[in-house]
Design a protein around this motif. Structure first.
Motif, PDB file in Angstrom:
ATOM      1  N   GLU A 136      30.786  32.123  39.326  1.00 13.90           N
ATOM      2  CA  GLU A 136      30.917  31.125  38.268  1.00 13.90           C
ATOM      3  C   GLU A 136      31.487  31.736  36.985  1.00 13.90           C
ATOM      4  O   GLU A 136      32.144  31.042  36.199  1.00 13.90           O
ATOM      5  CB  GLU A 136      29.548  30.500  37.971  1.00 13.90           C
ATOM      6  CG  GLU A 136      29.038  29.566  39.053  1.00 13.90           C
ATOM      7  CD  GLU A 136      29.776  28.243  39.092  1.00 13.90           C
ATOM      8  OE1 GLU A 136      30.462  27.915  38.096  1.00 13.90           O
ATOM      9  OE2 GLU A 136      29.672  27.538  40.116  1.00 13.90           O
ATOM     10  N   ALA A 137      31.243  33.026  36.773  1.00 20.57           N
ATOM     11  CA  ALA A 137      31.660  33.666  35.527  1.00 20.57           C
ATOM     12  C   ALA A 137      33.172  33.849  35.428  1.00 20.57           C
ATOM     13  O   ALA A 137      33.690  34.163  34.347  1.00 20.57           O
ATOM     14  CB  ALA A 137      30.971  35.025  35.387  1.00 20.57           C
ATOM     15  N   ILE A 138      33.891  33.679  36.537  1.00 19.68           N
ATOM     16  CA  ILE A 138      35.335  33.913  36.545  1.00 19.68           C
ATOM     17  C   ILE A 138      36.055  32.581  36.717  1.00 19.68           C
ATOM     18  O   ILE A 138      35.847  31.875  37.702  1.00 19.68           O
ATOM     19  CB  ILE A 138      35.721  34.898  37.666  1.00 19.68           C
ATOM     20  CG1 ILE A 138      35.020  36.242  37.430  1.00 19.68           C
ATOM     21  CG2 ILE A 138      37.234  35.088  37.733  1.00 19.68           C
ATOM     22  CD1 ILE A 138      35.200  37.233  38.531  1.00 19.68           C
ATOM     23  N   ASP A 139      36.909  32.237  35.761  1.00 14.79           N
ATOM     24  CA  ASP A 139      37.599  30.946  35.799  1.00 14.79           C
ATOM     25  C   ASP A 139      38.754  30.987  36.802  1.00 14.79           C
ATOM     26  O   ASP A 139      39.192  32.047  37.241  1.00 14.79           O
ATOM     27  CB  ASP A 139      38.086  30.542  34.412  1.00 14.79           C
ATOM     28  CG  ASP A 139      39.114  31.504  33.846  1.00 14.79           C
ATOM     29  OD1 ASP A 139      40.287  31.442  34.258  1.00 14.79           O
ATOM     30  OD2 ASP A 139      38.742  32.325  32.978  1.00 14.79           O
ATOM     31  N   PHE A 140      39.236  29.810  37.153  1.00 15.10           N
ATOM     32  CA  PHE A 140      40.264  29.694  38.187  1.00 15.10           C
ATOM     33  C   PHE A 140      41.566  30.398  37.794  1.00 15.10           C
ATOM     34  O   PHE A 140      42.214  31.031  38.628  1.00 15.10           O
ATOM     35  CB  PHE A 140      40.552  28.223  38.502  1.00 15.10           C
ATOM     36  CG  PHE A 140      39.397  27.499  39.127  1.00 15.10           C
ATOM     37  CD1 PHE A 140      38.826  27.950  40.306  1.00 15.10           C
ATOM     38  CD2 PHE A 140      38.878  26.360  38.541  1.00 15.10           C
ATOM     39  CE1 PHE A 140      37.754  27.275  40.896  1.00 15.10           C
ATOM     40  CE2 PHE A 140      37.818  25.675  39.124  1.00 15.10           C
ATOM     41  CZ  PHE A 140      37.249  26.135  40.294  1.00 15.10           C
ATOM     42  N   GLU A 141      41.973  30.288  36.537  1.00 15.33           N
ATOM     43  CA  GLU A 141      43.226  30.916  36.112  1.00 15.33           C
ATOM     44  C   GLU A 141      43.133  32.428  36.224  1.00 15.33           C
ATOM     45  O   GLU A 141      44.068  33.094  36.692  1.00 15.33           O
ATOM     46  CB  GLU A 141      43.585  30.495  34.680  1.00 15.33           C
ATOM     47  CG  GLU A 141      44.000  29.032  34.563  1.00 15.33           C
ATOM     48  CD  GLU A 141      44.648  28.714  33.232  1.00 15.33           C
ATOM     49  OE1 GLU A 141      44.817  29.644  32.404  1.00 15.33           O
ATOM     50  OE2 GLU A 141      45.006  27.534  33.006  1.00 15.33           O
ATOM     51  N   THR A 142      42.013  32.983  35.800  1.00 15.54           N
ATOM     52  CA  THR A 142      41.825  34.433  35.912  1.00 15.54           C
ATOM     53  C   THR A 142      41.854  34.872  37.368  1.00 15.54           C
ATOM     54  O   THR A 142      42.482  35.871  37.720  1.00 15.54           O
ATOM     55  CB  THR A 142      40.496  34.845  35.267  1.00 15.54           C
ATOM     56  OG1 THR A 142      40.533  34.547  33.861  1.00 15.54           O
ATOM     57  CG2 THR A 142      40.233  36.332  35.443  1.00 15.54           C
ATOM     58  N   ALA A 143      41.183  34.108  38.219  1.00 11.37           N
ATOM     59  CA  ALA A 143      41.146  34.464  39.640  1.00 11.37           C
ATOM     60  C   ALA A 143      42.540  34.400  40.258  1.00 11.37           C
ATOM     61  O   ALA A 143      42.957  35.319  40.979  1.00 11.37           O
ATOM     62  CB  ALA A 143      40.202  33.523  40.386  1.00 11.37           C
ATOM     63  N   ALA A 144      43.285  33.325  39.976  1.00 13.13           N
ATOM     64  CA  ALA A 144      44.622  33.187  40.553  1.00 13.13           C
ATOM     65  C   ALA A 144      45.574  34.257  40.037  1.00 13.13           C
ATOM     66  O   ALA A 144      46.494  34.671  40.738  1.00 13.13           O
ATOM     67  CB  ALA A 144      45.184  31.802  40.246  1.00 13.13           C
ATOM     68  N   ALA A 145      45.338  34.708  38.818  1.00 10.71           N
ATOM     69  CA  ALA A 145      46.202  35.730  38.228  1.00 10.71           C
ATOM     70  C   ALA A 145      45.824  37.138  38.650  1.00 10.71           C
ATOM     71  O   ALA A 145      46.618  38.073  38.473  1.00 10.71           O
ATOM     72  CB  ALA A 145      46.149  35.626  36.704  1.00 10.71           C
ATOM     73  N   SER A 146      44.632  37.300  39.219  1.00  7.59           N
ATOM     74  CA  SER A 146      44.148  38.663  39.467  1.00  7.59           C
ATOM     75  C   SER A 146      43.858  38.992  40.919  1.00  7.59           C
ATOM     76  O   SER A 146      43.714  40.170  41.266  1.00  7.59           O
ATOM     77  CB  SER A 146      42.871  38.914  38.662  1.00  7.59           C
ATOM     78  OG  SER A 146      41.807  38.085  39.104  1.00  7.59           O
ATOM     79  N   MET A 147      43.764  38.013  41.794  1.00 12.07           N
ATOM     80  CA  MET A 147      43.358  38.323  43.172  1.00 12.07           C
ATOM     81  C   MET A 147      44.319  39.289  43.857  1.00 12.07           C
ATOM     82  O   MET A 147      43.927  40.388  44.273  1.00 12.07           O
ATOM     83  CB  MET A 147      43.226  37.037  43.984  1.00 12.07           C
ATOM     84  CG  MET A 147      41.879  36.373  43.869  1.00 12.07           C
ATOM     85  SD  MET A 147      40.523  37.326  44.604  1.00 12.07           S
ATOM     86  CE  MET A 147      40.878  37.135  46.354  1.00 12.07           C
TER      87      MET A 147
END
Length: 325
Positions: free
Chosen positions: A111-122
Motif C-alpha cells: 500500500e505504501a507504494i503508489d501505482f506511478e512509482t511501481a510502474a516507473a520502477s519495476m
C-alpha cells in the motif's frame, strides 16, 4: 472494449496505432490487470524496430505496469479482484487499459507504494537488483562504471550504489545530466561528449580502473567499457541502446586482462515466482526505506506512446517515463 497500442509492422514510432480491442479473458493460471500506470523502457523500442522480434504481428507492446486485479483465471489462488499489483515481465501488451498475463509474473504491491512509482520502477529496479545483487554481488568498496547514469535505470543504480557504499562513476551527455547523477549518488561523472572516458576513469581511480562495468549502450561503448576494467574483472553488457554488440573476437578478453563478460537479462534471474517476489520485496523495501526515490519526470497519455518513445530514444529524458491509460 479497451484501448491499446499495437503495431502491425516494424519501424519508427509512426507504426504505433491506438486501437480498441476486446479485453482478453484470463485463462487458467492467468490474471487480468486494470492498469493505472504503464512503464516505458528501451526494450519496447527494440521490439518496435524489430531488433527483438515480436512473436507475431500485429503485436501489443510493453511489459511493465501497475494497477488492480480485474479478473483471475482458474487455478489462481494468491490473487483476487481488487488486489494492488505490479509486473515487469510477461507477454507484450502492457500498453493497454486491460492487460492479461500469467499470474506467476505478477507481484503484490504494498500500500505504501503508489501505482506511478511501481510502474516507473519495476523493470528498472528489478534490473538494478539483479545486476548489483546477483550478477555481481556488490558488497561495498568497489568502483564501478555505469553508462547512461542519468537515465531511468541509471538513476536507480546511482542511489542503490550509494546505499551499498559503492563508488559509481557514471557516464552522461550533459552538465545537467551529470548534476542529476551526482544528486542521486554517483561518486563521479564523465561527460562522454567532451571527455575521454578511459582516460578519465584512469585519472579518477589512480590507474586502478573498475571492478565492474555495467553497459546498456552496446555497440558504441563495447571497446571503451573493456578498457575501463581491471584485469580479471567483469564486463556486464545488459542493453543495446546504440545497437547490438556483434562480431566480437573472444580473444580480446584475454588481450585486455583475462576479463569476464556476461549478457544477462531479467528473465534469466526472475525465473520463478518465488525469485521474482523476493527480488521485488528487496526493491520495495529500498523504496519504502527512502534509500531509493523514483523520479517520474515525464508522463504521457497512452495515445502519445510514440511521442514518448521518440523522447526516450532521442535521449531527451531523465529519470523515468510512464504512460497513463
Amino acid at each position: 472494449m479497451a484501448k491499446r497500442i499495437q503495431f502491425a509492422r516494424t519501424g519508427g514510432s509512426e507504426v504505433l496505432d491506438l486501437v480498441e480491442a476486446a479485453p482478453i479473458e484470463p485463462g487458467p493460471g492467468q490474471v487480468r490487470i486494470a492498469n493505472r500506470a504503464i512503464g516505458l523502457n528501451f526494450i519496447d523500442i527494440y521490439f518496435r524496430t524489430g531488433l527483438y522480434p515480436a512473436p507475431s504481428l500485429p503485436s501489443g507492446l510493453g511489459t511493465e505496469g501497475a494497477g488492480v486485479v480485474d479478473a483471475v483465471g482458474e487455478g489462481v489462488s494468491h490473487l483476487k479482484p481488487g488486489d494492488r499489483v505490479a509486473y515487469a515481465q510477461g507477454p507484450l501488451g502492457a500498453y493497454t487499459e486491460l492487460h492479461t498475463l500469467p499470474a506467476e509474473k505478477v507481484v503484490a504491491l504494498p500500500e505504501a507504494i503508489d501505482f506511478e512509482t511501481a510502474a516507473a520502477s519495476m523493470l528498472k529496479g528489478l534490473t538494478v537488483q539483479y545486476l548489483m545483487r546477483q550478477t555481481h554481488a556488490l558488497k561495498g568498496g568497489e568502483t564501478i562504471l555505469w553508462h547512461a547514469a542519468a537515465g531511468g535505470v541509471g538513476s536507480i543504480a546511482c542511489q542503490w550504489a550509494r546505499a551499498l557504499g559503492v563508488k559509481l562513476i557514471g557516464t552522461v551527455s550533459s552538465p545537467e545530466k551529470a548534476a542529476l547523477a551526482e544528486k542521486n549518488g554517483a561518486w563521479a561523472t564523465i561527460d562522454y561528449t567532451k571527455e575521454d572516458v578511459v582516460a578519465r576513469v584512469r585519472e579518477l581511480t589512480d590507474g586502478a580502473m573498475c571492478d565492474v562495468v555495467y553497459d546498456s549502450v552496446g555497440k558504441d561503448t563495447w571497446e571503451t567499457s573493456l578498457d575501463c576494467l581491471k584485469p580479471r574483472s567483469l564486463m556486464v553488457s545488459f542493453g543495446n541502446a546504440s545497437g547490438a554488440v556483434e562480431g566480437v573476437n573472444i580473444g580480446i578478453l584475454n588481450q585486455k586482462g583475462s576479463l569476464f563478460v556476461t549478457r544477462p537479462s531479467l528473465n534469466g534471474y526472475a525465473d520463478t515466482p518465488e525469485r521474482l517476489q523476493g527480488m521485488a520485496d528487496e526493491l520495495f523495501a529500498m523504496l519504502e526505506s527512502g534509500k531509493l526515490e523514483v523520479d517520474v519526470s515525464h508522463r504521457y497519455p497512452l495515445a502519445e506512446a510514440g511521442k514518448a518513445q521518440d523522447a526516450l530514444q532521442g535521449r531527451q529524458t531523465t529519470g523515468s517515463t510512464i504512460l497513463l491509460p
